[in-house]
Write an enzyme that holds these catalytic residues in place. Structure first.
Site, PDB file in Angstrom:
ATOM      1  N   GLY A  81      37.145  37.678  39.814  1.00  0.00           N
ATOM      2  CA  GLY A  81      37.508  38.958  39.209  1.00  0.00           C
ATOM      3  C   GLY A  81      38.912  39.457  39.469  1.00  0.00           C
TER       4      GLY A  81
ATOM      5  N   GLU B  50      41.256  42.229  46.116  1.00  0.00           N
ATOM      6  CA  GLU B  50      39.937  42.355  45.489  1.00  0.00           C
ATOM      7  C   GLU B  50      40.063  43.141  44.184  1.00  0.00           C
ATOM      8  OE1 GLU B  50      37.000  41.407  45.528  1.00  0.00           O
ATOM      9  OE2 GLU B  50      36.183  41.091  47.530  1.00  0.00           O
ATOM     10  N   ASP B  51      39.188  42.842  43.242  1.00  0.00           N
ATOM     11  CA  ASP B  51      39.136  43.627  42.003  1.00  0.00           C
ATOM     12  C   ASP B  51      38.458  44.973  42.239  1.00  0.00           C
ATOM     13  OD1 ASP B  51      36.738  42.383  42.559  1.00  0.00           O
ATOM     14  OD2 ASP B  51      36.419  41.570  40.555  1.00  0.00           O
TER      15      ASP B  51
ATOM     16  N   ASP C 126      32.546  47.741  46.157  1.00  0.00           N
ATOM     17  CA  ASP C 126      31.381  48.553  45.791  1.00  0.00           C
ATOM     18  C   ASP C 126      30.676  48.945  47.100  1.00  0.00           C
ATOM     19  OD1 ASP C 126      29.057  49.538  44.664  1.00  0.00           O
ATOM     20  OD2 ASP C 126      28.687  47.854  43.364  1.00  0.00           O
TER      21      ASP C 126
ATOM     22  N   LYS D 122      34.483  52.185  44.837  1.00  0.00           N
ATOM     23  CA  LYS D 122      33.408  53.148  44.553  1.00  0.00           C
ATOM     24  C   LYS D 122      33.050  53.843  45.865  1.00  0.00           C
ATOM     25  CE  LYS D 122      31.297  50.471  40.798  1.00  0.00           C
ATOM     26  NZ  LYS D 122      30.108  49.689  40.375  1.00  0.00           N
TER      27      LYS D 122
ATOM     28  N   PHE E 200      28.992  51.086  36.281  1.00  0.00           N
ATOM     29  CA  PHE E 200      29.300  49.672  36.086  1.00  0.00           C
ATOM     30  C   PHE E 200      30.455  49.535  35.100  1.00  0.00           C
ATOM     31  CE2 PHE E 200      28.818  45.469  34.191  1.00  0.00           C
ATOM     32  CZ  PHE E 200      28.772  44.690  35.337  1.00  0.00           C
TER      33      PHE E 200
ATOM     34  N   ASP F  65      33.666  41.264  34.888  1.00  0.00           N
ATOM     35  CA  ASP F  65      32.835  40.755  33.808  1.00  0.00           C
ATOM     36  C   ASP F  65      31.467  41.409  33.732  1.00  0.00           C
ATOM     37  OD1 ASP F  65      31.866  39.462  36.242  1.00  0.00           O
ATOM     38  OD2 ASP F  65      30.660  38.237  34.899  1.00  0.00           O
TER      39      ASP F  65
ATOM     40  N   ARG G 170      36.237  39.723  30.981  1.00  0.00           N
ATOM     41  CA  ARG G 170      37.309  39.624  31.989  1.00  0.00           C
ATOM     42  C   ARG G 170      38.706  39.713  31.372  1.00  0.00           C
ATOM     43  NH1 ARG G 170      34.966  37.928  36.805  1.00  0.00           N
ATOM     44  NH2 ARG G 170      33.314  36.377  36.654  1.00  0.00           N
TER      45      ARG G 170
HETATM   46  P1  5GP Z   1      30.220  44.707  47.032  1.00  0.00           P
HETATM   47  O1  5GP Z   1      28.974  45.507  46.763  1.00  0.00           O
HETATM   48  O2  5GP Z   1      29.958  43.555  47.952  1.00  0.00           O
HETATM   49  O3  5GP Z   1      31.357  45.591  47.498  1.00  0.00           O
HETATM   50  O4  5GP Z   1      30.676  44.110  45.635  1.00  0.00           O
HETATM   51  C1  5GP Z   1      30.297  42.825  45.261  1.00  0.00           C
HETATM   52  C2  5GP Z   1      30.841  42.409  43.940  1.00  0.00           C
HETATM   53  O5  5GP Z   1      30.060  43.030  42.939  1.00  0.00           O
HETATM   54  C3  5GP Z   1      32.267  42.744  43.550  1.00  0.00           C
HETATM   55  O6  5GP Z   1      33.231  41.877  44.091  1.00  0.00           O
HETATM   56  C4  5GP Z   1      32.185  42.581  42.047  1.00  0.00           C
HETATM   57  O7  5GP Z   1      32.286  41.210  41.697  1.00  0.00           O
HETATM   58  C5  5GP Z   1      30.788  43.069  41.743  1.00  0.00           C
HETATM   59  N1  5GP Z   1      30.812  44.448  41.245  1.00  0.00           N
HETATM   60  C6  5GP Z   1      30.610  45.590  41.933  1.00  0.00           C
HETATM   61  N2  5GP Z   1      30.711  46.664  41.122  1.00  0.00           N
HETATM   62  C7  5GP Z   1      30.982  46.164  39.880  1.00  0.00           C
HETATM   63  C8  5GP Z   1      31.213  46.770  38.587  1.00  0.00           C
HETATM   64  O8  5GP Z   1      31.200  47.987  38.391  1.00  0.00           O
HETATM   65  N3  5GP Z   1      31.482  45.910  37.568  1.00  0.00           N
HETATM   66  C9  5GP Z   1      31.513  44.557  37.705  1.00  0.00           C
HETATM   67  N4  5GP Z   1      31.783  43.836  36.623  1.00  0.00           N
HETATM   68  N5  5GP Z   1      31.301  43.956  38.905  1.00  0.00           N
HETATM   69  C10 5GP Z   1      31.061  44.760  39.969  1.00  0.00           C
END
Ligand code: 5GP
Length: 179
Positions: A48, A102-103, A106, A134, A155, A162, A168
């Site tokens: 991402g 990181e993109d 969450d 977030k 989301f 994606d 993407r």
């Molecule tokens: P974490 O919960 O471990 O911080 O996030 C894990 C992964 O979930 C992120 O790196 C990303 O790939 C995906 N992710 C979390 N929130 C979103 C969102 O709003 N949109 C998309 N497309 N992916 C997300």
């Protein structure tokens, strides 16, 4: 900006390419001044982050190295959602300043695991740059040093992110249409 449909879901315009570009420049300027005395290794977390990383690194003017990693989240043959391994890191990171790109952050589960893996490799320091954060979902204590835009618990797709592999390539960010 027009709404888009990806598979079975529709997404509405959320963050314009202009706003993204402005925030990317702000982050780059901070990195350029904070890390002026380092030669950091930027670690781009695929998939991402590719678009954010490309834009950001074009604005980074300090000497630096760039590498790409993927995270595996498998336990046996089933995805557990828990990151267990870092794939592709060939550099010796011991004693180095590493900037994770990181993109989106969450819950922070992925980030925490990655920081733990890097700490075991005896890095000098880890900095984190995430284009999106977030805050309402983030449960960890690791400081995200550089954040482009904070968003609610929605989301989003586009700008590298994606939905089921699609979206993407969009240069803007869209949010899931829940109406
Ligand atoms: P974490 O919960 O471990 O911080 O996030 C894990 C992964 O979930 C992120 O790196 C990303 O790939 C995906 N992710 C979390 N929130 C979103 C969102 O709003 N949109 C998309 N497309 N992916 C997300």
């Amino acid at each position: 900006m027009q709404s888009i449909v990806l598979k079975d879901k529709s997404f509405v315009p959320y963050i314009t390419a202009e706003t993204i570009s402005e925030q990317v420049k702000v982050i780059a300027q901070k990195i350029n001044s904070d890390l002026v005395n380092e030669t950091p290794l930027f670690l781009v977390v695929l998939n991402g982050s590719f678009m954010f990383a490309a834009d950001l690194l074009k604005e980074v003017t300090i000497p630096c190295e760039i590498s790409f990693i993927k995270l595996a989240s498998y336990y046996g043959t089933t995805s557990s959602g828990v990151v267990t391994e870092m794939i592709g890191l060939t550099e010796d990171v011991k004693g180095r300043t590493v900037v994770i790109i990181e993109d989106i952050v969450d819950t922070g589960v992925t980030l925490e695991k990655l920081v733990t893996l890097l700490t075991k490799k005896e890095v000098k320091q880890v900095k984190v740059a995430s284009f999106l954060l977030k805050p309402d979902a983030y449960k960890k204590n690791i400081i995200v040093d550089y954040v482009g835009i904070k968003i609610p618990n929605d989301f989003v797709v586009g700008y590298g992110l994606d939905y089921d592999g699609l979206g993407r390539n969009m240069k803007e960010i869209f949010v899931l249409n829940t109406k």
